[in-house]
Write a protein that holds these residues in place. Structure first.
Motif, PDB file in Angstrom:
ATOM      1  N   MET A 200       5.954   0.419  -8.327  1.00  0.00           N
ATOM      2  CA  MET A 200       5.033   0.088  -8.798  1.00  0.00           C
ATOM      3  C   MET A 200       3.645   0.672  -9.486  1.00  0.00           C
ATOM      4  O   MET A 200       3.449   0.122 -10.429  1.00  0.00           O
ATOM      5  CB  MET A 200       4.650  -1.417  -8.415  1.00  0.00           C
ATOM      6  CG  MET A 200       5.130  -2.305  -7.986  1.00  0.00           C
ATOM      7  SD  MET A 200       6.577  -2.672  -9.269  1.00  0.00           S
ATOM      8  CE  MET A 200       4.924  -3.700 -11.120  1.00  0.00           C
ATOM      9  N   ARG A 201       4.135   1.623  -9.506  1.00  0.00           N
ATOM     10  CA  ARG A 201       3.037   2.906  -9.831  1.00  0.00           C
ATOM     11  C   ARG A 201       3.439   2.960 -11.224  1.00  0.00           C
ATOM     12  O   ARG A 201       4.476   2.956 -11.711  1.00  0.00           O
ATOM     13  CB  ARG A 201       3.263   3.558  -9.323  1.00  0.00           C
ATOM     14  CG  ARG A 201       2.828   5.249  -9.959  1.00  0.00           C
ATOM     15  CD  ARG A 201       2.466   6.752  -9.199  1.00  0.00           C
ATOM     16  NE  ARG A 201       1.263   7.374 -10.009  1.00  0.00           N
ATOM     17  CZ  ARG A 201       1.328   8.137 -10.568  1.00  0.00           C
ATOM     18  NH1 ARG A 201       1.989   8.358 -11.479  1.00  0.00           N
ATOM     19  NH2 ARG A 201       0.115   9.270 -10.891  1.00  0.00           N
ATOM     20  N   PRO A 202       2.414   2.394 -12.383  1.00  0.00           N
ATOM     21  CA  PRO A 202       0.964   2.865 -12.775  1.00  0.00           C
ATOM     22  C   PRO A 202      -0.171   1.882 -11.832  1.00  0.00           C
ATOM     23  O   PRO A 202      -0.942   1.684 -11.558  1.00  0.00           O
ATOM     24  CB  PRO A 202       0.498   4.054 -13.430  1.00  0.00           C
ATOM     25  CG  PRO A 202       1.019   3.245 -14.189  1.00  0.00           C
ATOM     26  CD  PRO A 202       2.723   2.847 -13.488  1.00  0.00           C
ATOM     27  N   VAL A 203       0.876   0.897 -12.253  1.00  0.00           N
ATOM     28  CA  VAL A 203      -0.224  -0.380 -11.861  1.00  0.00           C
ATOM     29  C   VAL A 203      -0.159  -0.192 -10.543  1.00  0.00           C
ATOM     30  O   VAL A 203      -2.120  -1.016  -9.938  1.00  0.00           O
ATOM     31  CB  VAL A 203       0.636  -1.962 -12.211  1.00  0.00           C
ATOM     32  CG1 VAL A 203       0.322  -3.190 -12.248  1.00  0.00           C
ATOM     33  CG2 VAL A 203       1.090  -1.676 -13.488  1.00  0.00           C
ATOM     34  N   SER A 204       0.584  -0.596  -9.216  1.00  0.00           N
ATOM     35  CA  SER A 204      -0.176  -0.620  -8.085  1.00  0.00           C
ATOM     36  C   SER A 204       0.227   0.279  -7.063  1.00  0.00           C
ATOM     37  O   SER A 204       1.946   0.199  -6.905  1.00  0.00           O
ATOM     38  CB  SER A 204      -0.362  -1.965  -7.530  1.00  0.00           C
ATOM     39  OG  SER A 204      -1.670  -2.644  -7.820  1.00  0.00           O
ATOM     40  N   THR A 205       0.289   1.014  -6.144  1.00  0.00           N
ATOM     41  CA  THR A 205       0.562   2.117  -5.578  1.00  0.00           C
ATOM     42  C   THR A 205       0.306   0.960  -3.540  1.00  0.00           C
ATOM     43  O   THR A 205      -1.078   0.792  -4.114  1.00  0.00           O
ATOM     44  CB  THR A 205       0.107   3.149  -5.705  1.00  0.00           C
ATOM     45  OG1 THR A 205      -0.967   3.490  -4.766  1.00  0.00           O
ATOM     46  CG2 THR A 205       1.260   3.554  -6.218  1.00  0.00           C
ATOM     47  N   VAL A 206       0.665   1.406  -2.223  1.00  0.00           N
ATOM     48  CA  VAL A 206       0.415   0.928  -1.171  1.00  0.00           C
ATOM     49  C   VAL A 206       0.547   2.293  -0.206  1.00  0.00           C
ATOM     50  O   VAL A 206       1.681   1.924  -0.317  1.00  0.00           O
ATOM     51  CB  VAL A 206       0.580  -0.770  -0.650  1.00  0.00           C
ATOM     52  CG1 VAL A 206       0.184  -0.793   0.304  1.00  0.00           C
ATOM     53  CG2 VAL A 206       0.158  -1.231  -1.944  1.00  0.00           C
ATOM     54  N   SER A 207      -0.199   2.670   0.590  1.00  0.00           N
ATOM     55  CA  SER A 207       0.669   2.975   1.318  1.00  0.00           C
ATOM     56  C   SER A 207      -0.747   2.476   2.997  1.00  0.00           C
ATOM     57  O   SER A 207      -1.275   1.558   2.730  1.00  0.00           O
ATOM     58  CB  SER A 207      -0.175   4.534   1.764  1.00  0.00           C
ATOM     59  OG  SER A 207      -1.228   4.727   1.736  1.00  0.00           O
ATOM     60  N   LEU A 208       0.330   2.749   3.481  1.00  0.00           N
ATOM     61  CA  LEU A 208       0.555   1.612   4.923  1.00  0.00           C
ATOM     62  C   LEU A 208       0.236   2.681   6.771  1.00  0.00           C
ATOM     63  O   LEU A 208       1.226   2.973   6.954  1.00  0.00           O
ATOM     64  CB  LEU A 208       0.900   0.290   5.012  1.00  0.00           C
ATOM     65  CG  LEU A 208       0.847  -1.482   5.425  1.00  0.00           C
ATOM     66  CD1 LEU A 208       1.151  -2.625   5.454  1.00  0.00           C
ATOM     67  CD2 LEU A 208       1.836  -0.560   6.861  1.00  0.00           C
ATOM     68  N   ALA A 209      -0.364   2.218   6.950  1.00  0.00           N
ATOM     69  CA  ALA A 209      -0.201   2.993   8.877  1.00  0.00           C
ATOM     70  C   ALA A 209      -0.413   1.877   9.925  1.00  0.00           C
ATOM     71  O   ALA A 209      -1.481   0.850   8.838  1.00  0.00           O
ATOM     72  CB  ALA A 209      -0.733   4.242   8.463  1.00  0.00           C
ATOM     73  N   VAL A 210       0.315   1.923  10.897  1.00  0.00           N
ATOM     74  CA  VAL A 210      -0.046   1.177  11.720  1.00  0.00           C
ATOM     75  C   VAL A 210       0.018   1.778  13.349  1.00  0.00           C
ATOM     76  O   VAL A 210       0.831   2.954  12.846  1.00  0.00           O
ATOM     77  CB  VAL A 210       1.759   0.539  11.577  1.00  0.00           C
ATOM     78  CG1 VAL A 210       1.172  -0.387  13.334  1.00  0.00           C
ATOM     79  CG2 VAL A 210       1.566  -0.506  11.143  1.00  0.00           C
ATOM     80  N   ARG A 211      -1.490   1.701  13.607  1.00  0.00           N
ATOM     81  CA  ARG A 211      -1.870   2.192  15.243  1.00  0.00           C
ATOM     82  C   ARG A 211      -2.207   1.425  15.817  1.00  0.00           C
ATOM     83  O   ARG A 211      -2.199   0.568  15.675  1.00  0.00           O
ATOM     84  CB  ARG A 211      -2.872   3.369  14.565  1.00  0.00           C
ATOM     85  CG  ARG A 211      -3.063   4.209  13.692  1.00  0.00           C
ATOM     86  CD  ARG A 211      -4.384   4.613  13.452  1.00  0.00           C
ATOM     87  NE  ARG A 211      -4.086   5.861  12.431  1.00  0.00           N
ATOM     88  CZ  ARG A 211      -3.611   7.583  12.515  1.00  0.00           C
ATOM     89  NH1 ARG A 211      -3.284   7.276  14.234  1.00  0.00           N
ATOM     90  NH2 ARG A 211      -3.065   8.047  11.744  1.00  0.00           N
ATOM     91  N   LYS A 212      -1.746   1.928  17.099  1.00  0.00           N
ATOM     92  CA  LYS A 212      -2.680   1.314  18.150  1.00  0.00           C
ATOM     93  C   LYS A 212      -3.926   1.562  18.214  1.00  0.00           C
ATOM     94  O   LYS A 212      -4.681   2.356  18.366  1.00  0.00           O
ATOM     95  CB  LYS A 212      -1.930   2.418  19.357  1.00  0.00           C
ATOM     96  CG  LYS A 212      -1.057   2.275  20.078  1.00  0.00           C
ATOM     97  CD  LYS A 212      -0.793   2.895  21.276  1.00  0.00           C
ATOM     98  CE  LYS A 212       0.969   3.383  21.893  1.00  0.00           C
ATOM     99  NZ  LYS A 212       1.456   4.371  21.996  1.00  0.00           N
TER     100      LYS A 212
END
Lengths: 296, 177
Positions: A200-212
């Motif tokens: 959906m760039r340039p409206v919105s981008t999302v990066s996501l990380a899951v950590r302990k």
């Protein structure tokens, strides 16, 4: 030398109008650090793709220190659960690096998807971060991963990438000299999953990380980027022991609602943007948890 | 009393650049702020390198530096010191025989006004050096680095595919000879 008065417009009349500067081309980090101490207001130049644009927007440094010839800034290492990427590494090099591919393959894939082929060969990690343009993607990608910037020769040794957008930080108030950005580190030991959504760039981008989480549970960190507003960090700690226990719909909702009102802009109201970020977070979490049916 | 420093401003703001251009050695003294575009067009007379957006966006100024595509408008001249630079003028043979890329663009109508063509040809050259038989998706990804305001891109994509065929045929001919 400038053909157009500073402030008269964004675009210089021609490429010939760039103001000249005193040039230094050190071949070692020690030499570069000494030069940056000697010239605290010097501009540090890497691939220059963005820097030349900054010149055309009015930048007129007296001294420019090009770090192109410093080989030690081009190293990529993955030791003891810490991925260390030199600031002069190009986007193309990083996206093909064995160290990046083997430690966080989705980071390599995300890195290889930004900009264009031509810019990926020339643009560097350091330039992408320190140009501090809202629309650039590496701050969004690496902030979710908790990336830390390492410096030498200035008033700080390390700063989180997310600090690029901090209000009252040294970036906006000239509170100090950061010196030379040498590398970015990412803790890979506690990282369970990472993904990047730019459809959906340039409206919105999302990066996501899951950590302990170091204490208990799992921490989900998401960063929302867009063309016109600074990236925003969203975070949630869940009482889960395994990534498959995360519910994409509820966690996505918890993250999206954190987006502040100022994230709304002329390309989308804040309601629309929260909805969109919720959808993108759910999509990423569904992939993370292996439960595509829970995208919502 | 003179306010001038012992080093004149001309010397302070100048830089010597030595590089190989289309196979021939070049040596120039340019302002520190000169771009590769300035250097190639003004000092080396390579007018095939086009100036357009001056922001590394449109790709009309694409040249090859050590085989990689680079926006000449957004690269300082001092950064090509010691490198191998190629422009569209170096593609055709000495006798004027077109390269596979040039021949393909002509056959397939890969240009109209021609302003972007030199950049497209250099991008195609870099792509075929890395992958002599690229799939259409890869061609699309590479070509999307450059802007063409006339053709609608379909004929450019066909031109790159045809260039790969012609280059492959040429190579086989050379092997059989």
């Amino acid at each position: 030398m400038r053909g157009q008065k500073l402030g008269a417009g964004l675009i210089a009349q021609s490429q010939s109008a760039l103001p000249p500067f005193t040039l230094h081309r050190p071949t070692s980090l020690g030499e570069a650090v000494a030069l940056s101490r000697q010239h605290p207001k010097a501009v540090i130049a890497a691939g220059c793709s963005d820097l030349v644009a900054q010149f055309r927007e009015g930048l007129e440094p007296e001294v420019l220190i090009s770090v192109q010839r410093i080989k030690e800034l081009r190293a990529i290492k993955n030791d003891a659960g810490v991925l260390r990427i030199g600031s002069m590494v190009s986007h193309a090099e990083a996206s093909r690096s064995h160290e990046v591919l083997s430690s966080v393959p989705a980071l390599a894939a995300a890195w290889g998807s930004i900009a264009t082929v031509r810019i990926r060969y020339r643009g560097t990690l350091g330039g992408n971060l320190l140009s501090r343009r809202y629309r650039y993607e590496m701050p969004v990608i690496l902030s979710a991963l908790g990336g830390q910037m390492l410096f030498q020769g200035g008033d700080v040794e390390a700063l989180p990438i997310s600090s690029l957008w901090d209000r009252d930080s040294l970036w906006d108030r000239n509170l100090g000299n950061v010196g030379i950005l040498t590398a970015v580190t990412v803790d890979t030991a506690s990282l369970l999953w990472f993904g990047y959504e730019r459809s959906m760039r340039p409206v919105s981008t999302v990066s996501l990380a899951v950590r302990k989480d170091p204490v208990a549970g799992l921490t989900v960190s998401a960063v929302c980027g867009s063309e016109y507003r600074q990236p925003f960090l969203l975070s949630h700690t869940a009482e889960a022991t395994d990534i498959t226990e995360l519910d994409p719909v509820s966690v996505g909702g918890v993250l999206a609602v954190q987006l502040p009102d100022e994230a709304g802009d002329y390309a989308g109201s804040i309601d629309y943007r929260r909805h969109l970020v919720g959808v993108l977070c759910r999509r990423l979490l569904a992939e993370a948890t292996g439960n595509k049916g829970k995208e919502g | 009393m003179s306010l001038e420093s012992p080093e004149s401003s001309e010397e302070r703001f100048a830089h010597k650049v030595e590089f190989e251009l289309n196979g021939s050695p070049e040596r120039h003294c340019v302002p520190t702020s000169a771009t590769v575009l300035d250097l190639l067009r003004n000092s080396c007379g390579k007018q095939g390198v086009r100036a357009s957006c001056e922001r590394s966006v449109c790709g009309a100024c694409t040249v090859l530096v050590d085989d990689l595509p680079v926006a000449a408008c957004s690269t300082f001249a001092f950064d090509v010191d010691g490198t191998r630079v190629e422009t569209v003028e170096g593609l055709a043979a000495q006798d004027g025989t077109l390269s596979a890329q040039q021949q393909a663009f002509r056959e397939c109508g890969g240009f109209q006004c021609g302003f972007c063509t030199s950049g497209m040809l250099m991008l195609t050259t870099a792509l075929l050096r890395q992958n002599p038989q690229p799939e259409r998706d890869q061609i699309r990804e590479w070509i999307s680095s450059n802007t063409c305001r006339c053709t609608g891109y379909e004929m450019i994509l066909e031109s790159v595919e045809r260039a790969a065929e012609l280059a492959s045929a040429k190579q086989q001919d050379q092997v059989s000879e």
